[in-house]
Write an enzyme that holds these catalytic residues in place. Structure first.
Site, short mmCIF file in Angstrom:
data_model
loop_
_atom_site.label_atom_id
_atom_site.label_comp_id
_atom_site.label_asym_id
_atom_site.label_seq_id
_atom_site.Cartn_x
_atom_site.Cartn_y
_atom_site.Cartn_z
N HIS A 130 -5.54 22.08 -49.24
CA HIS A 130 -6.40 23.25 -49.07
C HIS A 130 -5.77 24.26 -48.08
O HIS A 130 -5.83 25.47 -48.29
CB HIS A 130 -7.78 22.84 -48.54
CG HIS A 130 -8.67 22.24 -49.59
ND1 HIS A 130 -8.88 22.84 -50.82
CD2 HIS A 130 -9.40 21.09 -49.61
CE1 HIS A 130 -9.71 22.08 -51.54
NE2 HIS A 130 -10.02 21.01 -50.83
N HIS A 162 -4.57 28.28 -48.82
CA HIS A 162 -4.86 29.48 -48.02
C HIS A 162 -3.57 30.20 -47.65
O HIS A 162 -3.50 31.42 -47.68
CB HIS A 162 -5.65 29.12 -46.77
CG HIS A 162 -7.12 28.98 -47.03
ND1 HIS A 162 -8.01 30.00 -46.80
CD2 HIS A 162 -7.84 27.96 -47.53
CE1 HIS A 162 -9.22 29.60 -47.15
NE2 HIS A 162 -9.15 28.38 -47.59
N HIS A 213 -4.92 15.72 -49.18
CA HIS A 213 -5.76 16.65 -49.95
C HIS A 213 -6.21 17.82 -49.08
O HIS A 213 -6.14 18.98 -49.50
CB HIS A 213 -6.97 15.88 -50.51
CG HIS A 213 -8.01 16.75 -51.14
ND1 HIS A 213 -8.03 17.03 -52.50
CD2 HIS A 213 -9.07 17.42 -50.61
CE1 HIS A 213 -9.06 17.83 -52.76
NE2 HIS A 213 -9.71 18.08 -51.63
N GLU A 214 -6.67 17.53 -47.86
CA GLU A 214 -7.10 18.60 -46.96
C GLU A 214 -5.93 19.53 -46.62
O GLU A 214 -6.09 20.75 -46.51
CB GLU A 214 -7.74 18.03 -45.69
CG GLU A 214 -8.99 17.18 -45.92
CD GLU A 214 -10.02 17.82 -46.85
OE1 GLU A 214 -10.10 19.06 -46.89
OE2 GLU A 214 -10.72 17.07 -47.55
#
Ligand SMILES: [Zn+2]
Length: 227
Positions: free
Chosen positions: A103, A107, A99-100
């Site tokens: 992110h 970006h 999940h991280e």
């Protein structure tokens, strides 16, 4: 005092919403943190693998203390994984790590809701700082429009949280797709990771609902001062 107002029920409701969501994510994480992936990659190894597959060799992975404090830091180009996650081979930990990474990829590809979120951060910070002093001043001086202005400034926090929602669900969607495509998890392991991420997403939904209730309360109180 407005603290003893009947609209206080909205604050209590908001409190329980966030409490239940928090119990939900802790319980689900605990459960799937005891289900281990057959492939045996740790969360940190998973993150490295996913980042490298996306050409994000510049992003490092660090350990951070705390409970579910995992996050991606776009300024430092670091993914920080917490105590329970970093060295774990559980499907919950792997889900969080993926999940991280989601992110980080957002970006990289310039995902629109992230841009909107970043753009409104300074406005939200100022609104958040000014809203309650202005609101309370409006009540004390019995100036309805001033209290309403404070309430509306608080509404910016709600806007921010609403914009956060798609970034969270999108990061989880990317995570699940990657975990499957790269065969990091399989079968029931994927289900466990998905349940963990869904429970985590619910905390963001609960936060939106709680803020909406608080916003509604401020508007009601400000409106009353008008009469
Ligand atoms: Zn997230």
């Amino acid at each position: 005092m407005y603290y003893y107002d009947a609209t206080y029920i909205l604050v209590i409701l908001a409190f329980f919403l966030t409490l239940f969501a928090s119990f939900g994510v802790n319980g689900t994480f605990k459960k799937y943190n005891e289900v281990f992936s057959s492939r045996g990659l740790t969360a940190a190894e998973t993150a490295r693998k996913i980042l490298d597959a996306n050409g994000l060799h510049n992003i490092s992975i660090e350990h951070i203390a705390g409970d579910l404090t995992d996050h991606y830091d776009p300024k430092e180009n670091v993914i920080r994984l917490s105590d329970a996650t970093f060295n774990s081979t559980s499907v919950a930990a792997i889900g969080v790590a993926a999940h991280e990474c989601g992110h980080a990829v957002q970006h990289q590809v310039g995902y629109t809701p992230i841009k909107v979120r970043n753009a409104i951060v300074p406005i939200v910070n100022i609104s958040n700082r000014l809203s309650m002093p202005i609101f309370i001043l409006g009540l004390i001086l019995s100036i309805g429009p001033l209290a309403m202005a404070g309430a509306l400034l608080f509404g910016m926090v709600l806007v921010f949280q609403v914009v956060t929602l798609p970034t969270e669900t999108n990061a989880s969607r990317r995570a699940m797709k990657t975990l499957e495509e790269m065969a990091i998890l399989e079968g029931d392991e994927l289900k466990g990771a998905r349940k963990t991420l869904t429970a985590a997403a619910m905390t963001y939904v609960a936060a939106v609902a709680a803020t909406a209730l608080q916003f509604l309360r401020l508007v009601m109180l400000a409106n009353r001062r008008r009469r």
